[in-house]
Motif scaffolding. Structure first.
Motif, mmCIF file in Angstrom:
data_model
loop_
_atom_site.group_PDB
_atom_site.id
_atom_site.type_symbol
_atom_site.label_atom_id
_atom_site.label_comp_id
_atom_site.label_asym_id
_atom_site.label_seq_id
_atom_site.Cartn_x
_atom_site.Cartn_y
_atom_site.Cartn_z
ATOM 1 N N SER A 25 -47.495 -40.695 89.022
ATOM 2 C CA SER A 25 -47.151 -40.802 90.449
ATOM 3 C C SER A 25 -48.399 -40.722 91.311
ATOM 4 C CB SER A 25 -46.199 -39.684 90.860
ATOM 5 O OG SER A 25 -45.064 -39.694 90.069
ATOM 6 N N LYS A 26 -49.346 -39.867 90.892
ATOM 7 C CA LYS A 26 -50.574 -39.727 91.686
ATOM 8 C C LYS A 26 -51.405 -41.010 91.623
ATOM 9 C CE LYS A 26 -52.882 -35.686 91.837
ATOM 10 N NZ LYS A 26 -53.081 -34.269 92.053
ATOM 11 N N GLU A 27 -51.308 -41.720 90.516
ATOM 12 C CA GLU A 27 -52.020 -43.012 90.413
ATOM 13 C C GLU A 27 -51.413 -44.023 91.381
ATOM 14 O OE1 GLU A 27 -53.311 -42.409 85.767
ATOM 15 O OE2 GLU A 27 -51.797 -43.941 86.237
ATOM 16 N N LEU A 28 -50.086 -43.962 91.508
ATOM 17 C CA LEU A 28 -49.395 -44.890 92.416
ATOM 18 C C LEU A 28 -49.649 -44.557 93.885
ATOM 19 C CD1 LEU A 28 -45.835 -45.322 90.848
ATOM 20 C CD2 LEU A 28 -47.505 -47.139 91.269
ATOM 21 N N TYR A 29 -49.705 -43.248 94.193
ATOM 22 C CA TYR A 29 -49.903 -42.801 95.585
ATOM 23 C C TYR A 29 -51.074 -41.813 95.645
ATOM 24 C CZ TYR A 29 -45.187 -44.693 95.949
ATOM 25 O OH TYR A 29 -44.091 -45.511 95.888
ATOM 26 N N PRO A 30 -52.291 -42.327 95.543
ATOM 27 C CA PRO A 30 -53.448 -41.414 95.447
ATOM 28 C C PRO A 30 -53.668 -40.539 96.681
ATOM 29 C CG PRO A 30 -54.150 -43.726 95.578
ATOM 30 C CD PRO A 30 -52.675 -43.742 95.461
ATOM 31 N N ASN A 31 -53.134 -40.946 97.842
ATOM 32 C CA ASN A 31 -53.355 -40.134 99.051
ATOM 33 C C ASN A 31 -52.249 -39.103 99.292
ATOM 34 O OD1 ASN A 31 -55.684 -41.568 99.674
ATOM 35 N ND2 ASN A 31 -54.473 -43.226 100.600
ATOM 36 N N ALA A 32 -51.243 -39.141 98.446
ATOM 37 C CA ALA A 32 -50.096 -38.248 98.692
ATOM 38 C C ALA A 32 -50.360 -36.833 98.186
ATOM 39 C CB ALA A 32 -48.859 -38.811 97.996
ATOM 40 N N LEU A 33 -49.845 -35.845 98.931
ATOM 41 C CA LEU A 33 -49.906 -34.454 98.475
ATOM 42 C C LEU A 33 -48.721 -34.214 97.544
ATOM 43 C CD1 LEU A 33 -50.759 -32.334 101.677
ATOM 44 C CD2 LEU A 33 -52.309 -33.135 99.874
ATOM 45 N N VAL A 34 -48.950 -33.466 96.483
ATOM 46 C CA VAL A 34 -47.878 -33.166 95.528
ATOM 47 C C VAL A 34 -47.257 -31.814 95.909
ATOM 48 C CG1 VAL A 34 -47.329 -32.723 93.098
ATOM 49 C CG2 VAL A 34 -49.042 -34.463 93.706
ATOM 50 N N VAL A 35 -45.967 -31.855 96.241
ATOM 51 C CA VAL A 35 -45.270 -30.644 96.677
ATOM 52 C C VAL A 35 -44.107 -30.411 95.706
ATOM 53 C CG1 VAL A 35 -44.117 -29.517 98.617
ATOM 54 C CG2 VAL A 35 -45.843 -31.256 99.056
ATOM 55 N N VAL A 36 -44.101 -29.270 95.033
ATOM 56 C CA VAL A 36 -43.065 -29.056 94.012
ATOM 57 C C VAL A 36 -42.331 -27.731 94.219
ATOM 58 C CG1 VAL A 36 -44.426 -30.398 92.319
ATOM 59 C CG2 VAL A 36 -44.499 -27.897 92.249
ATOM 60 N N HIS A 37 -41.152 -27.676 93.599
ATOM 61 C CA HIS A 37 -40.319 -26.462 93.639
ATOM 62 C C HIS A 37 -40.778 -25.537 92.501
ATOM 63 C CE1 HIS A 37 -36.628 -24.033 93.605
ATOM 64 N NE2 HIS A 37 -36.442 -24.476 94.825
ATOM 65 N N PRO A 38 -40.720 -24.203 92.719
ATOM 66 C CA PRO A 38 -41.176 -23.307 91.645
ATOM 67 C C PRO A 38 -40.301 -23.307 90.390
ATOM 68 C CG PRO A 38 -40.334 -22.050 93.515
ATOM 69 C CD PRO A 38 -40.392 -23.472 93.956
ATOM 70 N N GLU A 39 -39.190 -24.054 90.399
ATOM 71 C CA GLU A 39 -38.398 -24.199 89.169
ATOM 72 C C GLU A 39 -39.026 -25.220 88.225
ATOM 73 O OE1 GLU A 39 -34.305 -25.057 90.093
ATOM 74 O OE2 GLU A 39 -34.108 -23.256 91.300
ATOM 75 N N CYS A 40 -40.132 -25.857 88.653
ATOM 76 C CA CYS A 40 -40.794 -26.841 87.783
ATOM 77 C C CYS A 40 -41.602 -26.135 86.694
ATOM 78 C CB CYS A 40 -41.719 -27.736 88.600
ATOM 79 S SG CYS A 40 -40.828 -28.843 89.696
ATOM 80 N N ARG A 41 -41.900 -26.886 85.631
ATOM 81 C CA ARG A 41 -42.702 -26.349 84.515
ATOM 82 C C ARG A 41 -44.089 -25.907 84.995
ATOM 83 N NH1 ARG A 41 -41.403 -28.935 79.237
ATOM 84 N NH2 ARG A 41 -39.493 -30.116 79.591
ATOM 85 N N PRO A 42 -44.688 -24.925 84.330
ATOM 86 C CA PRO A 42 -46.042 -24.483 84.701
ATOM 87 C C PRO A 42 -47.059 -25.633 84.704
ATOM 88 C CG PRO A 42 -45.068 -22.944 83.143
ATOM 89 C CD PRO A 42 -44.104 -24.071 83.271
ATOM 90 N N GLU A 43 -46.932 -26.585 83.775
ATOM 91 C CA GLU A 43 -47.876 -27.708 83.710
ATOM 92 C C GLU A 43 -47.776 -28.605 84.959
ATOM 93 O OE1 GLU A 43 -45.886 -29.195 80.113
ATOM 94 O OE2 GLU A 43 -45.516 -31.100 81.115
ATOM 95 N N VAL A 44 -46.619 -28.604 85.585
ATOM 96 C CA VAL A 44 -46.408 -29.378 86.816
ATOM 97 C C VAL A 44 -46.952 -28.582 88.018
ATOM 98 C CG1 VAL A 44 -44.583 -30.275 88.358
ATOM 99 C CG2 VAL A 44 -44.476 -30.714 85.895
ATOM 100 N N ILE A 45 -46.683 -27.286 87.995
ATOM 101 C CA ILE A 45 -47.196 -26.397 89.057
ATOM 102 C C ILE A 45 -48.727 -26.496 89.104
ATOM 103 C CG2 ILE A 45 -47.413 -23.943 89.770
ATOM 104 C CD1 ILE A 45 -44.467 -24.518 89.921
ATOM 105 N N ASP A 46 -49.344 -26.576 87.928
ATOM 106 C CA ASP A 46 -50.812 -26.666 87.850
ATOM 107 C C ASP A 46 -51.357 -27.851 88.658
ATOM 108 O OD1 ASP A 46 -51.171 -24.533 86.179
ATOM 109 O OD2 ASP A 46 -51.145 -25.712 84.329
ATOM 110 N N LEU A 47 -50.572 -28.923 88.731
ATOM 111 C CA LEU A 47 -51.063 -30.147 89.386
ATOM 112 C C LEU A 47 -50.621 -30.263 90.851
ATOM 113 C CD1 LEU A 47 -50.399 -32.690 86.466
ATOM 114 C CD2 LEU A 47 -52.565 -31.627 87.113
ATOM 115 N N ALA A 48 -49.892 -29.263 91.332
ATOM 116 C CA ALA A 48 -49.338 -29.371 92.694
ATOM 117 C C ALA A 48 -50.326 -28.931 93.771
ATOM 118 C CB ALA A 48 -48.072 -28.510 92.787
ATOM 119 N N ASP A 49 -50.197 -29.540 94.944
ATOM 120 C CA ASP A 49 -50.973 -29.088 96.103
ATOM 121 C C ASP A 49 -50.256 -27.940 96.804
ATOM 122 O OD1 ASP A 49 -53.165 -31.104 96.233
ATOM 123 O OD2 ASP A 49 -51.444 -32.471 96.275
#
Ligand code: 13P
Ligand code: SF4
Length: 306
Positions: free
Chosen positions: A185-209
């Motif tokens: 997704s970041k490749e598709l939208y390089p300027n977008a901030l990644v905002v995630v819910h804390p129910e996501c996996r730790p590996e996803v949290i690691d990549l979030a803004d």
């Protein structure tokens, strides 16, 4: 036809002195007729403040149950009785009692995504909007955290000084996002901030803004100067994000992030709920009183600024 249904809902609502609460993941048409749309923490606080006879809760079972625990004098209706939360169902009172017996004198902190019976066995509740603050505030160094292992991991990062022993539960909708989904997704939208819910996996949290509850995401998007956001939560939130930020763009991290339980409630089911007074959510009084204590302790331990 839709307009007719909406008209009937509004008439019945007025006639019966009812209020409609809707979670941020509800269908667009439900969010549009609701008196209040919010995250689990906001909805539970709202339920206490309301002056009405009936609350129609457009969400899942544990949310309506929480409203009923806090408002025994009001009638709380859940339009679709099968709207459950698979994560909440990953632990019950029997499993919790057996597991907790291995950790004597260790209190339980229960995410609100639990049944009333589980809340009744807990010291305090928390939601995704206040979990680190609650864990920080409780007067214990070691706690059991149920049911979400991903939320527990996020809390551990925020409160490293405490020992947190998690139950092995997860939300199927949030657990489905993997590291590769974020990278693509970041490749598709390089300027977008990644905002995630804390129910996501730790590996996803690691990549979030930014990591936040559903309404926390709405506040973050409003206050941020960024124009594009990749959203890592149930896709229903995107409707509210777009509606309240028409000049910004929001993309789901994964289009299939849909919670089927949050989507079963329709205008028809709200109308039937109000007309036929169903389904009434009530908790046995002994369990209600204990669960209420855990929920109210959450309100006492942490008072949000807004
Ligand atoms: P929020 O408390 O952030 O609204 O989340 C509730 C929920 O069920 C998340 O899946
Ligand atoms: Fe439960 Fe996950 Fe659905 Fe939220 S999105 S109600 S945690 S299954």
């Amino acid at each position: 036809m839709v307009n007719e249904t909406v008209k009937e809902i509004f008439e019945l609502k007025k006639q019966k002195n009812a209020v409609i609460l809707a979670h941020n993941y509800q269908r667009e048409e439900i969010q549009n007729i609701a008196d209040f749309v919010g995250d689990s923490l906001e909805l539970s606080r709202k339920a206490v403040e309301l002056e009405c006879d009936i609350i129609v809760f457009c969400g899942v079972h544990f949310m309506a149950e929480t409203a009923s625990i806090l408002n025994p004098e009001k009638t709380v209706l859940l339009p679709e009785i099968d709207a459950g939360c698979p994560m909440a169902d990953m632990i019950d009172a029997r499993k919790l009692t057996k597991w907790a017996s291995q950790f004597p004198d260790t209190p339980v902190i229960a995410y609100v995504n639990t049944t009333a019976e589980v809340k009744a066995l807990s010291y305090a509740c928390c939601t995704s909007a206040n979990a680190p603050e609650i864990v920080k505030a409780v007067p214990f160094e070691k706690i059991l955290f149920v049911p979400d292992k991903n939320l527990a991991d996020w809390v551990k990062r925020k409160v490293p000084e405490k020992e947190i022993i998690p139950w092995d539960g997860f939300c199927p909708t949030h657990h489905m996002i993997k590291k590769d989904d974020v990278i693509r997704s970041k490749e598709l939208y390089p300027n977008a901030l990644v905002v995630v819910h804390p129910e996501c996996r730790p590996e996803v949290i690691d990549l979030a803004d930014h990591v936040a509850s559903t309404s926390g995401m709405v506040r973050f998007a409003k206050s941020s100067s960024a124009k594009e956001f990749l959203i890592g939560t149930e896709t229903g939130l995107i409707y509210r994000l777009k509606k309240e930020n028409p000049d910004k763009n929001f993309y789901p991290l994964k289009k299939t992030m849909i919670c089927p339980n949050m989507k079963v409630t329709t205008l028809e089911s709200v109308l039937t709920a109000l007309r036929d007074m169903k389904h009434i959510i009530k908790v046995p009084e002994d369990i209600r009183l204990k669960a209420k204590e855990a929920i109210e302790r959450m309100f006492t331990l942490y008072k949000p600024k807004n």
